[in-house]
Design a protein around this motif. Structure first.
Motif, short mmCIF file in Angstrom:
data_model
loop_
_atom_site.label_atom_id
_atom_site.label_comp_id
_atom_site.label_asym_id
_atom_site.label_seq_id
_atom_site.Cartn_x
_atom_site.Cartn_y
_atom_site.Cartn_z
N SER A 1 -15.94 -20.68 -33.48
CA SER A 1 -17.20 -20.06 -33.09
C SER A 1 -17.48 -20.28 -31.60
N LEU A 2 -17.24 -21.48 -31.13
CA LEU A 2 -17.43 -21.78 -29.70
C LEU A 2 -16.49 -20.95 -28.84
N LYS A 3 -15.24 -20.83 -29.28
CA LYS A 3 -14.27 -20.04 -28.52
C LYS A 3 -14.65 -18.56 -28.49
N LEU A 4 -15.18 -18.07 -29.59
CA LEU A 4 -15.61 -16.68 -29.65
C LEU A 4 -16.77 -16.45 -28.68
N ASN A 5 -17.72 -17.39 -28.66
CA ASN A 5 -18.83 -17.29 -27.71
C ASN A 5 -18.33 -17.32 -26.27
N LYS A 6 -17.35 -18.17 -26.02
CA LYS A 6 -16.77 -18.26 -24.67
C LYS A 6 -16.09 -16.94 -24.29
N LEU A 7 -15.39 -16.33 -25.23
CA LEU A 7 -14.74 -15.05 -24.98
C LEU A 7 -15.76 -13.96 -24.65
N HIS A 8 -16.86 -13.93 -25.39
CA HIS A 8 -17.91 -12.94 -25.11
C HIS A 8 -18.50 -13.14 -23.73
N LEU A 9 -18.71 -14.39 -23.35
CA LEU A 9 -19.22 -14.66 -22.00
C LEU A 9 -18.22 -14.20 -20.95
N LYS A 10 -16.95 -14.46 -21.18
CA LYS A 10 -15.91 -14.05 -20.23
C LYS A 10 -15.90 -12.52 -20.07
N GLN A 11 -16.04 -11.81 -21.19
CA GLN A 11 -16.07 -10.36 -21.12
C GLN A 11 -17.29 -9.88 -20.33
N GLU A 12 -18.42 -10.50 -20.56
CA GLU A 12 -19.62 -10.13 -19.83
C GLU A 12 -19.48 -10.46 -18.34
N ILE A 13 -18.87 -11.59 -18.03
CA ILE A 13 -18.61 -11.96 -16.63
C ILE A 13 -17.77 -10.91 -15.95
N GLU A 14 -16.74 -10.43 -16.61
CA GLU A 14 -15.86 -9.40 -16.03
C GLU A 14 -16.60 -8.08 -15.81
N ILE A 15 -17.48 -7.73 -16.74
CA ILE A 15 -18.27 -6.50 -16.58
C ILE A 15 -19.18 -6.63 -15.36
N ILE A 16 -19.86 -7.75 -15.23
CA ILE A 16 -20.76 -7.98 -14.09
C ILE A 16 -19.96 -8.00 -12.79
N LYS A 17 -18.80 -8.62 -12.83
CA LYS A 17 -17.95 -8.67 -11.64
C LYS A 17 -17.59 -7.26 -11.17
N LYS A 18 -17.26 -6.39 -12.11
CA LYS A 18 -16.93 -5.00 -11.76
C LYS A 18 -18.16 -4.29 -11.20
N GLU A 19 -19.31 -4.49 -11.84
CA GLU A 19 -20.55 -3.87 -11.36
C GLU A 19 -20.88 -4.34 -9.95
N LEU A 20 -20.69 -5.62 -9.68
CA LEU A 20 -20.94 -6.15 -8.33
C LEU A 20 -20.02 -5.49 -7.31
N GLY A 21 -18.76 -5.34 -7.66
CA GLY A 21 -17.81 -4.69 -6.77
C GLY A 21 -18.19 -3.24 -6.51
N ASP A 22 -18.58 -2.54 -7.57
CA ASP A 22 -18.98 -1.14 -7.42
C ASP A 22 -20.23 -1.01 -6.56
N LEU A 23 -21.20 -1.89 -6.77
CA LEU A 23 -22.42 -1.85 -5.97
C LEU A 23 -22.14 -2.18 -4.51
N ALA A 24 -21.30 -3.17 -4.28
CA ALA A 24 -20.97 -3.55 -2.91
C ALA A 24 -20.28 -2.38 -2.20
N ASP A 25 -19.41 -1.69 -2.92
CA ASP A 25 -18.75 -0.51 -2.33
C ASP A 25 -19.75 0.59 -1.99
N SER A 26 -20.68 0.84 -2.92
CA SER A 26 -21.66 1.90 -2.66
C SER A 26 -22.62 1.54 -1.53
N ILE A 27 -22.97 0.27 -1.41
CA ILE A 27 -23.86 -0.18 -0.35
C ILE A 27 -23.17 -0.08 1.00
N SER A 28 -21.90 -0.42 1.03
CA SER A 28 -21.17 -0.41 2.31
C SER A 28 -21.01 1.00 2.86
N LYS A 29 -21.17 2.01 2.01
CA LYS A 29 -21.06 3.41 2.47
C LYS A 29 -22.28 3.82 3.29
N TYR A 30 -23.38 3.08 3.13
CA TYR A 30 -24.59 3.43 3.87
C TYR A 30 -24.57 2.73 5.15
#
Length: 82
Positions: free
Chosen positions: A53-82
């Motif tokens: 159960s702990l490992k499953l929770n850790k996996l879900h957090l890791k997946q969410e971290i990766e999603i946020i990481k991608k969103e941060l990269g996308d936002l940084a790219d869009s901001i740098s265009k301005y």
């Protein structure tokens, strides 16, 4: 009073980047704590079900971290265009 919609595009983007970064930092801390808890559970011979159960929770957090990481990269790219 200004709303988010009234702010310049790049200002809203920076706010969102800062909010996502803060959230990402919190997720990373929770992920590390879960890792420590898993190690402690192994050492204390806790049940396999608890560790799984702990490992499953850790996996879900890791997946969410990766999603946020991608969103941060996308936002940084869009901001740098301005």
């Amino acid at each position: 009073m200004q709303t988010q919609e009234d702010l310049p595009v790049n200002r809203r983007g920076h706010d969102k980047v800062n909010d996502l970064k803060k959230y990402w930092d919190e997720l990373v801390i929770r992920h590390r704590r879960l890792d420590d808890e898993i190690k402690e559970s192994y050492n204390a011979y806790h049940s396999d079900q608890l560790i799984k159960s702990l490992k499953l929770n850790k996996l879900h957090l890791k997946q969410e971290i990766e999603i946020i990481k991608k969103e941060l990269g996308d936002l940084a790219d869009s901001i740098s265009k301005y």
